[in-house]
Design a protein around this motif. Structure first.
Motif: not given
Length: 395
Positions: A94-123
């Motif tokens: 996803l990279g840094p820019q994709g991480a911003q979109a992911l952050a917006s999704t997590l903030t709006s969706n409390p259903c997610v309990k398990w997050l596997d974000l290994r090796d997605i290029g966060l930096c």
């Protein structure tokens, strides 16, 4: 994915127009037609696994709008998991820019309990954006391994975890965390969090980090598993870290293998085992540099009453005497909690097997792992080799 991306306002107007047309045609309101613009194409992709109900579709559109707001073309694995309790984006890049979109999704969706974000290029930049969402989420597990968090990203993650009581398990392996990160990790260990397992393996935490993390480990009041394997805890820093184990009363699983603790570090671990009465599993393979250092944990095992599976394997057959001492230390202790002794790297002798058999009488539940071959010292000569006579030639 198909269509031209437009601004948020244009998409909103377009959706209202479609809903009016759908109502006139007798279609359910809020369900788009599978043709036309960006949203419709994405909604069609969401239904590749079958018909999606209105409630599920509404949750998934959170992901779509988040990616659109950040001008990101959403990956299909991101879209189809929008409403699932487990979000697996491993290796998605996803990279840094994709991480911003992911952050917006997590903030709006409390259903997610398990997050596997290994090796997605966060930096660092992506981690900072995601950390804010983690601090407000109700997730209980997150894997941020192999993301090159950097000092800034690690600081943001640690700060978020200190105020996230729901988080129970965190993996930060393979991020190359260095000395400057140790202070942030120490603050995390001292905070009253819900963390149970914490994985800091495959990093670059060395001597100075041991001085910082040792006192924090001594004061930690919640962590039950800590993986510090494949770091650089050596010398006085390793001793300081081991002293933290001596005072800790919550940790049950500790992996400090492949650190090169050295004889001083092994000695302090052995002394800690004499006092610690909660640790159940300890892996300190490839720690000692001599037989004296390897012997120290064995002496601690002789006193400890809770350790079940110490992994103390050593690499040289000359350390066989150490293995003898470890077995002898538990031979006369019928209340020992030991369940496994791992000497996989050592080729043992017949005498060792005999001693192990006698220990089994005292501790019938004790299992041991040794090298496949035994070291035998033969006291008699092998019989002379006598080749068989050649077969008779056919007549």
């Amino acid at each position: 994915m198909g269509g031209t991306m437009r601004g948020p306002c244009e998409r909103s107007v377009g959706r209202e127009e479609r809903e009016e047309e759908a109502a006139a045609a007798g279609q359910p309101a809020g369900v788009p037609e599978a043709e036309g613009d960006f949203d419709a194409g994405l909604d069609s992709d969401l239904q590749t696994g079958g018909t999606v109900g209105l409630e599920s579709w509404s949750k998934d559109t959170i992901s779509l709008r988040s990616t659109g707001a950040h001008t990101i073309v959403p990956a299909s694995c991101f879209l189809c998991q929008g409403s699932a309790p487990e979000l697996n984006l491993r290796h998605c890049g996803l990279g840094p820019q994709g991480a911003q979109a992911l952050a917006s999704t997590l903030t709006s969706n409390p259903c997610v309990k398990w997050l596997d974000l290994r090796d997605i290029g966060l930096c660092e930049a992506g981690t900072e954006a995601l950390a804010g969402a983690l601090s407000r989420s109700s997730s209980i597990y997150v894997d941020l391994s192999e993301n090159q968090l950097g000092a800034v990203g690690a600081q943001a993650v640690c700060a978020a975890l200190t105020v996230t009581p729901a988080m129970q398990r965190v993996q930060l392996a393979g991020n190359g965390l260095e000395e400057q990160v140790a202070q942030y990790l120490a603050e995390l260990l001292l905070a009253p969090t819900g963390l149970k397992p914490l994985d800091l393996s495959y990093s670059k935490l060395s001597d100075q980090a041991g001085w910082t993390l040792g006192p924090a480990l001594a004061e930690n009041t919640g962590l039950t598993e800590l993986d510090m394997s494949w770091n650089h805890l050596r010398g006085p820093g390793a001793m300081a870290f081991a002293r933290g184990l001596e005072a800790n009363i919550f940790l049950r699983v500790l992996d400090i293998s492949y650190n090169g603790l050295g004889d001083p570090g092994d000695f302090v671990v052995g002394e800690a085992l004499k006092t610690n009465n909660v640790l159940e599993e300890l892996d300190m393979r490839r720690g000692a540099t001599s037989a004296v250092g390897a012997l120290s944990p064995g002496l601690g095992i002789q006193v400890n009453q809770t350790l079940r599976t110490p992994l103390l394997s050593v690499s040289c057959v000359c350390f066989l005497g150490v293995c003898f001492r470890v077995l002898q230390s538990v031979q006369g202790d019928p209340v020992s909690a030991l369940e496994l002794l791992d000497f996989s790297d050592v080729q043992v002798s017949r005498e060792f097997d005999d001693l192990a058999s006698s220990v089994k009488v005292t501790l019938p539940g004790l299992c041991r792992k040794t090298a496949a071959r035994r070291v035998e010292h033969r006291t008699e000569l092998l019989p002379a080799f006598s080749p068989s006579p050649p077969a008779s030639a056919p007549k």
